[in-house]
Design a protein around this motif. Structure first.
Motif, PDB file in Angstrom:
ATOM      1  N   MET A 303     -25.281  32.158  -3.545  1.00 23.25           N
ATOM      2  CA  MET A 303     -25.907  32.809  -2.396  1.00 23.25           C
ATOM      3  C   MET A 303     -25.817  34.335  -2.450  1.00 23.25           C
ATOM      4  N   LYS A 304     -25.189  34.872  -3.518  1.00 24.38           N
ATOM      5  CA  LYS A 304     -25.141  36.316  -3.785  1.00 24.38           C
ATOM      6  C   LYS A 304     -24.506  37.122  -2.650  1.00 24.38           C
ATOM      7  N   CYS A 305     -23.516  36.552  -1.984  1.00 22.05           N
ATOM      8  CA  CYS A 305     -22.798  37.291  -0.940  1.00 22.05           C
ATOM      9  C   CYS A 305     -21.866  38.301  -1.602  1.00 22.05           C
ATOM     10  N   GLN A 306     -21.924  39.526  -1.147  1.00 22.28           N
ATOM     11  CA  GLN A 306     -21.145  40.587  -1.781  1.00 22.28           C
ATOM     12  C   GLN A 306     -19.816  40.860  -1.087  1.00 22.28           C
ATOM     13  N   THR A 307     -19.592  40.238   0.058  1.00 25.95           N
ATOM     14  CA  THR A 307     -18.320  40.446   0.748  1.00 25.95           C
ATOM     15  C   THR A 307     -17.770  39.107   1.234  1.00 25.95           C
ATOM     16  N   ARG A 308     -16.476  39.103   1.533  1.00 23.00           N
ATOM     17  CA  ARG A 308     -15.793  37.948   2.114  1.00 23.00           C
ATOM     18  C   ARG A 308     -14.865  38.477   3.198  1.00 23.00           C
ATOM     19  N   ALA A 309     -14.971  37.916   4.403  1.00 24.65           N
ATOM     20  CA  ALA A 309     -14.205  38.420   5.536  1.00 24.65           C
ATOM     21  C   ALA A 309     -13.046  37.482   5.858  1.00 24.65           C
ATOM     22  N   VAL A 310     -11.880  38.072   6.117  1.00 29.26           N
ATOM     23  CA  VAL A 310     -10.677  37.310   6.430  1.00 29.26           C
ATOM     24  C   VAL A 310     -10.118  37.818   7.759  1.00 29.26           C
ATOM     25  N   PHE A 311      -9.941  36.900   8.708  1.00 34.73           N
ATOM     26  CA  PHE A 311      -9.435  37.290  10.021  1.00 34.73           C
ATOM     27  C   PHE A 311      -8.230  36.440  10.382  1.00 34.73           C
ATOM     28  N   ALA A 312      -7.106  37.113  10.582  1.00 37.21           N
ATOM     29  CA  ALA A 312      -5.869  36.441  10.946  1.00 37.21           C
ATOM     30  C   ALA A 312      -5.750  36.408  12.467  1.00 37.21           C
ATOM     31  N   TYR A 313      -5.826  35.215  13.019  1.00 40.65           N
ATOM     32  CA  TYR A 313      -5.642  35.061  14.462  1.00 40.65           C
ATOM     33  C   TYR A 313      -4.165  34.826  14.753  1.00 40.65           C
ATOM     34  N   ASP A 314      -3.366  35.787  14.332  1.00 44.88           N
ATOM     35  CA  ASP A 314      -1.924  35.775  14.558  1.00 44.88           C
ATOM     36  C   ASP A 314      -1.414  37.151  14.187  1.00 44.88           C
ATOM     37  N   GLU A 315      -0.784  37.831  15.139  1.00 42.86           N
ATOM     38  CA  GLU A 315      -0.317  39.196  14.893  1.00 42.86           C
ATOM     39  C   GLU A 315       0.680  39.254  13.746  1.00 42.86           C
ATOM     40  N   ARG A 316       1.406  38.164  13.518  1.00 39.40           N
ATOM     41  CA  ARG A 316       2.378  38.133  12.426  1.00 39.40           C
ATOM     42  C   ARG A 316       1.709  38.244  11.065  1.00 39.40           C
ATOM     43  N   LEU A 317       0.441  37.898  10.995  1.00 37.23           N
ATOM     44  CA  LEU A 317      -0.290  37.957   9.726  1.00 37.23           C
ATOM     45  C   LEU A 317      -1.272  39.128   9.696  1.00 37.23           C
ATOM     46  N   ALA A 318      -1.000  40.142  10.487  1.00 36.53           N
ATOM     47  CA  ALA A 318      -1.915  41.278  10.582  1.00 36.53           C
ATOM     48  C   ALA A 318      -2.141  41.968   9.246  1.00 36.53           C
ATOM     49  N   LEU A 319      -1.138  41.957   8.371  1.00 40.95           N
ATOM     50  CA  LEU A 319      -1.256  42.660   7.086  1.00 40.95           C
ATOM     51  C   LEU A 319      -1.845  41.781   5.983  1.00 40.95           C
ATOM     52  N   LEU A 320      -2.131  40.514   6.296  1.00 40.79           N
ATOM     53  CA  LEU A 320      -2.653  39.620   5.260  1.00 40.79           C
ATOM     54  C   LEU A 320      -3.981  40.094   4.670  1.00 40.79           C
ATOM     55  N   PRO A 321      -4.974  40.539   5.469  1.00 43.97           N
ATOM     56  CA  PRO A 321      -6.213  41.021   4.850  1.00 43.97           C
ATOM     57  C   PRO A 321      -5.993  42.165   3.869  1.00 43.97           C
ATOM     58  N   SER A 322      -5.108  43.108   4.201  1.00 49.63           N
ATOM     59  CA  SER A 322      -4.821  44.216   3.277  1.00 49.63           C
ATOM     60  C   SER A 322      -4.173  43.702   1.992  1.00 49.63           C
ATOM     61  N   TYR A 323      -3.248  42.750   2.141  1.00 48.21           N
ATOM     62  CA  TYR A 323      -2.603  42.172   0.968  1.00 48.21           C
ATOM     63  C   TYR A 323      -3.636  41.480   0.081  1.00 48.21           C
ATOM     64  N   LEU A 324      -4.561  40.754   0.683  1.00 55.18           N
ATOM     65  CA  LEU A 324      -5.565  40.029  -0.092  1.00 55.18           C
ATOM     66  C   LEU A 324      -6.567  40.964  -0.748  1.00 55.18           C
ATOM     67  N   GLN A 325      -6.793  42.122  -0.147  1.00 56.48           N
ATOM     68  CA  GLN A 325      -7.696  43.080  -0.781  1.00 56.48           C
ATOM     69  C   GLN A 325      -7.219  43.424  -2.185  1.00 56.48           C
ATOM     70  N   GLN A 326      -5.935  43.733  -2.314  1.00 54.84           N
ATOM     71  CA  GLN A 326      -5.438  44.047  -3.645  1.00 54.84           C
ATOM     72  C   GLN A 326      -5.422  42.825  -4.537  1.00 54.84           C
ATOM     73  N   LEU A 327      -4.883  41.721  -4.024  1.00 51.95           N
ATOM     74  CA  LEU A 327      -4.764  40.511  -4.840  1.00 51.95           C
ATOM     75  C   LEU A 327      -6.106  40.098  -5.411  1.00 51.95           C
ATOM     76  N   GLU A 328      -7.134  40.076  -4.583  1.00 55.75           N
ATOM     77  CA  GLU A 328      -8.420  39.549  -5.020  1.00 55.75           C
ATOM     78  C   GLU A 328      -9.263  40.586  -5.763  1.00 55.75           C
ATOM     79  N   MET A 329      -9.317  41.806  -5.259  1.00 54.72           N
ATOM     80  CA  MET A 329     -10.217  42.784  -5.868  1.00 54.72           C
ATOM     81  C   MET A 329      -9.620  43.436  -7.108  1.00 54.72           C
ATOM     82  N   GLU A 330      -8.308  43.634  -7.135  1.00 56.22           N
ATOM     83  CA  GLU A 330      -7.709  44.182  -8.349  1.00 56.22           C
ATOM     84  C   GLU A 330      -7.655  43.118  -9.439  1.00 56.22           C
ATOM     85  N   SER A 331      -7.477  41.869  -9.043  1.00 54.90           N
ATOM     86  CA  SER A 331      -7.422  40.798 -10.036  1.00 54.90           C
ATOM     87  C   SER A 331      -8.793  40.500 -10.618  1.00 54.90           C
ATOM     88  N   ASN A 332      -9.792  40.350  -9.767  1.00 55.19           N
ATOM     89  CA  ASN A 332     -11.079  39.813 -10.222  1.00 55.19           C
ATOM     90  C   ASN A 332     -12.235  40.797 -10.131  1.00 55.19           C
TER      91      ASN A 332
END
Length: 501
Positions: A303-332
């Motif tokens: 489907m040629k989607c160029q972005t993927r959005a991640v939303f943590a509905y829990d304040e304890r996981l507020a930093l998860l999107p930032s963590y995944l940015q490095q994990l996914e974009m630096e890796s792949n």
């Protein structure tokens, strides 16, 4: 990336998500998977039996099982650097010798933590952890998610070389009661070492006796740490085969282990190990990281989607999107395949996101009515992280589930198109029983293996990161030579901002 299986997938008809449950009444049983404390729901995506079968063909074509076995066997899966990727060994899953070494190094870390708790290094109330990238994002996520109200120490993790970040911590920490942890795989990282030097100067200026005696080094280059001034007894090594963005399980996780307690850190490791075993042993049709990669690849390649959005509905996981940015974009985020050929399709999409319900009032307009299709991932917890009125958590979860339903269902309005919602927009929901060390360990390991599975399906190497080097080289050359040999724009910026001749 020419692939018969991928070409076949691209020719398959797309389902209409707005009617999918009516046309497939057993869909929920096929595309929901539970693993321990985590429930994965892909039923509101474009997966079908035919799509899954097509991706299983692609996985076979790419040698998925062989590459996964090589990962856990400690083989050199990082082909460009001739190196293994042995973060699973830190959790007890990998080559026996690597697992044994990881256990020894964990024991060394625990012994130092015991000594710190016994005040062998003097009274400690504050932990200043200095690192960048994977040496900061992982520990920061863990501490922020799990520290809660029972904080044993006041922890600050500083990564930015902008002195404002470090100065703000210095303003609120007592240097005489601060322990500095310097996290750098090579112990040469420019930003980290500059921040470390400034932290030492802060202690010296405050009259702290033996400031180097208040430093713990977390590194794969212990000799360099000792040359810098850290005593060998306070150097916590980790293996060269553990990559930076996969390193929170090693001594890089020291501030989390110290702040949360060893039992919590060990539970984190055990949770990750359960996901390691699931990924290594499960049937492909019931393998959570692999199925998630099928979803990712469908939206990126088909489907040629160029972005993927991640939303943590829990304040304890507020930093998860930032963590995944490095994990996914630096890796792949790569442009060549394993054999060095140019990638012809898409690789990693741009990972972005935020925290619910804040994000609903900021970016969800685009997700619901914008013209750019974006697959969305929601992460939530059944149990709250607070003791306030249960209405808070109920409102949070209701909003989370409502957003996924609204994206899929949409709503027509012929009389007022501005109030119409097209619907048919995909989302995944990941529901944790609670944000515990065990569950968080399993969740992070899930994302690591999902990233690896995506790389295998794309035929690329997720374990190098040469793309970050060129800017560093140019920065060093500017520092050495000033505004010489650059384009006019860069030269002017250097002259104006740095006063270079």
């Amino acid at each position: 990336m020419t692939s018969a299986a991928l070409a076949a997938l691209s020719q398959m008809p797309q389902i209409d998500l707005r009617t999918v449950f009516r046309t497939d009444p057993v869909r929920l049983s096929k595309y929901v998977l539970s693993h321990g404390p985590i429930r994965f729901d892909w039923s509101k995506t474009h997966l079908t039996d035919a799509v899954v079968a097509g991706f299983l063909d692609l996985a076979d074509e790419r040698g998925f099982a062989t590459r996964r076995d090589a990962l856990f066997a400690g083989e050199a899966v990082n082909v460009t650097e001739g190196r293994a990727a042995e973060h699973p060994a830190e959790r007890g899953e990998g080559h026996p010798e690597s697992v044994a070494r990881a256990k020894i190094l964990h024991q060394r870390m625990r012994a130092l933590i015991d000594a710190i708790e016994a005040e062998a290094l003097g009274p400690v109330r504050h932990i200043l952890h200095i690192g960048i990238g994977g040496s900061a994002l992982g520990p920061e996520l863990i501490v922020d998610a799990l520290d809660g109200d029972g904080a044993r120490y006041d922890v600050a993790i500083v990564s930015n070389v902008d002195g404002v970040a470090l100065e703000r911590v210095m303003d609120r920490f007592d240097p005489a009661a601060t322990l500095i942890a310097i996290a750098s795989k090579t112990f040469t990282t420019t930003e980290t070492m500059l921040n470390a030097a400034s932290a030492i100067n802060w202690m010296i200026e405050a009259g702290v006796d033996d400031p180097y005696g208040r430093v713990v080094a977390l590194t794969a280059a212990p000799e360099r740490a000792m040359e810098w001034g850290v005593d060998e007894t306070r150097v916590l090594p980790f293996s060269e085969s553990v990559g930076g963005r996969y390193s929170l399980w090693s001594s890089i996780g020291f501030p989390a282990a110290l702040a949360l307690g060893w039992d919590a850190f060990e539970s984190l490791l055990e949770g990750a190990a359960t996901m390691d075993r699931h990924f290594r042993l499960s049937d492909p049709r019931e393998n959570a990281p692999l199925i998630a990669a099928f979803v990712d690849q469908y939206y990126a390649q088909v489907m040629k989607c160029q972005t993927r959005a991640v939303f943590a509905y829990d304040e304890r996981l507020a930093l998860l999107p930032s963590y995944l940015q490095q994990l996914e974009m630096e890796s792949n985020g790569k442009g060549v395949t394993l054999d060095g050929a140019a990638v012809t399709g898409m690789t990693a999409p741009i990972t972005w996101g935020g925290v619910g319900t804040d994000a609903q009032h900021a970016v969800f307009q685009l997700l619901h009515q914008g013209t750019v299709l974006t697959p969305v991932e929601f992460i939530a917890s059944r149990e709250p992280g607070h003791a306030l009125d249960p209405a808070h958590h109920r409102a949070l979860l209701v909003n989370c589930f409502a957003q996924g339903a609204a994206l899929m269902q949409g709503r027509g309005n012929d009389a007022d198109p501005a109030r119409a919602y097209p619907g048919g927009r995909p989302s995944t929901t990941i529901l944790l029983d609670d944000v515990t060390p065990h569950a968080l360990g399993a969740l992070i390991a899930f994302y690591e293996h999902r990233t690896f599975a995506n790389a295998v399906l794309m035929g690329i190497n997720p374990f190098d990161q040469f793309g970050v080097e060129l800017g560093k080289e140019i920065a060093r050359s500017i520092g050495a030579a000033g505004a010489k040999g650059f384009d006019p724009s860069t030269t002017a910026l250097i002259d104006i901002a740095l006063g270079a001749a």
